[in-house]
Enzyme design. Sequence first.
Site, PDB file in Angstrom:
ATOM      1  CE  LYS A 165      32.902  31.339  41.050  1.00  7.02           C
ATOM      2  NZ  LYS A 165      34.290  31.844  41.156  1.00  7.02           N
TER       3      LYS A 165
ATOM      4  CE1 TYR B  73       8.069  46.108  59.019  1.00  2.00           C
ATOM      5  CE2 TYR B  73       9.035  45.414  56.927  1.00  2.00           C
ATOM      6  CZ  TYR B  73       8.307  45.118  58.083  1.00  2.00           C
ATOM      7  OH  TYR B  73       7.821  43.861  58.285  1.00  2.00           O
TER       8      TYR B  73
HETATM    9  C1  LIG Z   1      34.583  32.462  39.910  1.00  2.00           C
HETATM   10  C2  LIG Z   1      35.850  32.178  39.198  1.00  2.00           C
HETATM   11  C3  LIG Z   1      35.933  32.240  37.803  1.00  2.00           C
HETATM   12  C4  LIG Z   1      34.820  32.775  36.950  1.00  2.00           C
HETATM   13  O1  LIG Z   1      34.822  34.175  37.037  1.00  2.00           O
HETATM   14  P1  LIG Z   1      33.849  35.109  36.176  1.00  2.00           P
HETATM   15  O2  LIG Z   1      34.313  36.474  36.493  1.00  2.00           O
HETATM   16  O3  LIG Z   1      32.489  34.838  36.661  1.00  2.00           O
HETATM   17  O4  LIG Z   1      34.028  34.733  34.756  1.00  2.00           O
HETATM   18  C5  LIG Z   1      37.101  31.810  37.202  1.00  2.00           C
HETATM   19  N1  LIG Z   1      38.151  31.399  37.942  1.00  2.00           N
HETATM   20  C6  LIG Z   1      38.127  31.360  39.299  1.00  2.00           C
HETATM   21  C7  LIG Z   1      39.316  30.915  40.041  1.00  2.00           C
HETATM   22  C8  LIG Z   1      36.990  31.766  39.966  1.00  2.00           C
HETATM   23  O5  LIG Z   1      36.965  31.751  41.296  1.00  2.00           O
END
Ligand SMILES: *Cc1c(COP(=O)(O)O)cnc(C)c1O
Length: 377
Positions: free
Chosen positions: A51, A272
């Site tokens: 993702k 800044y």
């Molecule tokens: C993002 C996500 C993962 C992966 O999690 P990590 O901590 O990056 O391994 C797995 N399952 C779900 C439902 C997620 O949203």
Amino acid sequence: MNNLLSAKHTSAGVAGLGATGYLTIDIASLSRNYEKLAAMVMPGRAAAVVKADAYGLGAERVSRALYARGCRHFFVAQFVEAQELRLALAPDAQLFVLNGLQPGAEMASAELGIIPVLNSLEQYRRWCVAARSLKRTLPAVLQFDTGMSRLGFPPEERPTLAKALEENGTVEVLFIMSHLASADELDATQNAEQLAEIRRIADEFAGFDISIANSGGVFLGNAYHGVLARPGIALYGGAPTAGAPNPMEPVVSLEVAVVQTRTVPAGTKVGYSGVHVTDGEARLATIAAGYADGLPRSLSGRGAVYYDGIRLPIVGRVSMDSITVDVSALPEGALSLGSLVEVIGPHQSLEDIARDAGTISYEILTSLGHRYFRHYR
Ligand SMILES: *Cc1c(COP(=O)(O)O)cnc(C)c1O
């Protein structure tokens, strides 16, 4: 190693010449991380969570590389991500959408063979309607909320769901899943509670297979591995367990070029609002990445970059396109226009910079900007 003009950072020779930052993504390390996790969860399988463009590293490149190592299950969060990735993956790669089904995405999901993770009765019903109108069964994963109150069937929807599953043959449930809220904490009691709950649900629902482990979950022990583990961050070299040595290989390194150097007397304001004032003569270097490139503004006056292993503290505020560092610890003239300093690499891990920025490795990775020259090794 340190001069931009040599361009030896890039396998493509001069392809990256003139870039102000080099983001290197080590596909061999990524692949070894996948193989390590896959071996740990055997006889279960390891998916890849890709993702948010594979946590910023490029979903297509990452997914193809992991497919070549035997990965056949890929998770994204949103339908649009799946739509893009579907075309890049072989038909036998299964592509799951964690957020399930948004109204209007049903037919396109079905046609593209995208598998929704159904989180509610409403999503389930919409998928049934799509199946009936297409006159075929459609695959799905069911997600249950076991204590995170984020996504998944809530307890009160379970009886209705059970009845619907009995009466309705149009949706084929591949497995059920849940997500751990505290998987990166080895001693969190919530982990065992959530595991017990998803097991209870699996028994209640005719013994479906279970998927519950994210990266941290893989390291909680065999009981958590289930039929399919869903690691994300660990694939990309992030630490799966907080406060423990990181067993994964680093995948990402980031070097940023110097745009200007100067020597200033004591009492000089930097950046800044002039929040930093030099307390003695100082040599400064301005490097060509800022918060627009994913180096959070919270690094202002905190954290550092490295050159030849020497720590160069960030001074003053992080700007949109640059950061100023104090290079007084280096020999005079060590840095000049185009020299590259290490932001993520052997002396500073992803976790180090995340800690200095007051955030987590996930946020650093997914924020890495698009102005760097990206190099896949
Ligand atoms: C993002 C996500 C993962 C992966 O999690 P990590 O901590 O990056 O391994 C797995 N399952 C779900 C439902 C997620 O949203």
